[in-house]
Design a protein around this motif. Sequence first.
Motif, short mmCIF file in Angstrom:
data_model
loop_
_atom_site.label_atom_id
_atom_site.label_comp_id
_atom_site.label_asym_id
_atom_site.label_seq_id
_atom_site.Cartn_x
_atom_site.Cartn_y
_atom_site.Cartn_z
N VAL A 140 26.89 3.47 -8.82
CA VAL A 140 27.93 2.96 -7.97
C VAL A 140 27.84 3.06 -6.69
N VAL A 164 20.32 -4.70 -7.25
CA VAL A 164 20.02 -3.81 -8.57
C VAL A 164 18.64 -3.50 -8.49
N LYS A 186 22.70 -1.57 -14.32
CA LYS A 186 23.77 -2.20 -14.52
C LYS A 186 24.88 -1.62 -15.42
N SER A 187 24.32 -1.04 -16.51
CA SER A 187 25.44 -0.21 -17.35
C SER A 187 26.01 0.72 -16.86
N ALA A 236 28.54 -0.56 -14.54
CA ALA A 236 29.50 -1.01 -15.16
C ALA A 236 30.63 0.13 -15.73
N ARG A 237 29.91 1.05 -16.43
CA ARG A 237 30.73 1.89 -17.04
C ARG A 237 31.46 2.83 -15.82
#
Lengths: 217, 299
Positions: A138, A148, A163-164, A167-168
């Motif tokens: 992040v 990214v 990305k995961s 997102a989390r």
Amino acid sequence: MSADAADDRALLARHTAGDREAFGELVARHRDRLWRVALRTLGDPEDAADAVQDALVSAYRSAATYRGDAAVTTWLHRITVNACIDLARRRASRPTTALTEQNLREADPVDGDYDAADAANAVMAALRRLPVDQAAAVVIVDVEGFSVREAAQILEAPEGTVKSRCARGRARLAELLSELAPGNPDAVPPVQRPMSVEPATIEPSVAGRDEDQEGSP
Amino acid sequence: MTEHPGAGHVDLEVLAELDEGVAGPQVEQAARAHLEHCAGCRERMAHLRTTRALLSALPADRMPEAVQTRIDAALATASVDGSGTVVPMRRRTRVWNSPAVAGAAAVAAVVVLIGALVAGNVIHHGKKTQTASAPLASEGNRQGSAAGAASIKEWATGANYTAATIPTLVPRLVTGTPPAGAPAPPLTASGSGGASGATTTDSKSAAVPAATPVPEGAFTQDAMRMDSSALLGCGTILAGGVPTVPVAVDFASWNGKPAVIFALPAVGHPESLDVWVVRSTCSTSSLDVYFRRIPRPAG
């Protein structure tokens, strides 16, 4: 390649060739950004200083191994993030106040006057509650604005993984920030901080230990 | 993990994956269908985006000065470890009293050196102190103040020092058993108390006026051989601007090249000596030195 990137490469080349000023110049160009990454990933100034110091000394010594497959700034960030993750994992076996609920509460403005500084404090407090790999993702993408693709190079992970993690991490942060939002009637209950270590290694907070040790000497 | 009150709503993490474009196609389809008619989940999606905005709005903090100082010192030490050269990363005001430096042992000394690089006033200070300091007595002021009487055990052994041999050779300069390998008489002059024996120390008087013109703030190795004030001036530079009388000095070599070995009192650490190897001209602007802290030998 941008002019800055070319300058970075030239400085690193000068350093490996024995120019005793070059590495200092390189550090001067990047230290603020590396500092911010470490501070926001780790959430503690002392830890951040440790991590950046470890990273820069490591970079100083290993400059000859830089292969030029990524920008020098990417390389420096990679070393710094790795130092942060290493340090966070070492710290996880003896959690500091940075991991306690109290820190999160400290960021909660009691007067309902929620200004930019409060928001920044709240974001920092929430970041401290993320697993370090999510925090790093992040911070690299959302705070520092790396793409990214660049983040994947820095974090040494596939882009999909980055990305995961982002997102989390954002989902967790959104929860925590909604918890902190003043007057929010629908605050999400706080979650246990899942540092990316075995929970069993995390000792309870001092307050919790006192309660837990009821009856013990 | 991210349960939202109310069954049937889209998990916050799924919303975040949707926003990032990493939700699977089936999940995405179902979530988008839900969002069509659920204002609450749209609001939570908006909250996610607000979160990103808050992240990007964090202030662009700069590395604090104390951290810069500490990292510069660490890098200087790293360079010492690797090549025997302290690299002044940048110039700054003196950091002698900086809390970040206090108690940092050897690293602190390197920081102090860097701090000394800032300005010629360090040198002015040293000279002024020296002019006032009268002939120095034979026994040294072990605490490093040049304001009092002190002596320098001065040698010109010509020995070849390395990082590995410093801990064994330098104590012998202090105890009076200089390094083996044809110790040479000190090349002192200028009316100092020049020693004559090949193996004797020279308790050099530091009352010698600066007879050899040197560039402001710079002391060549030759100047230091000829002039006690140059030795003291360099010692003061090495000690970060604190007037300091070396415990011992040896005109020798470092990895085969001419060098002056300084053993200085380690300020705040009476049990230690700070060993500096000056490989070129000693000055505030270009200092090519090696540093190491060693235990002070008895006697």
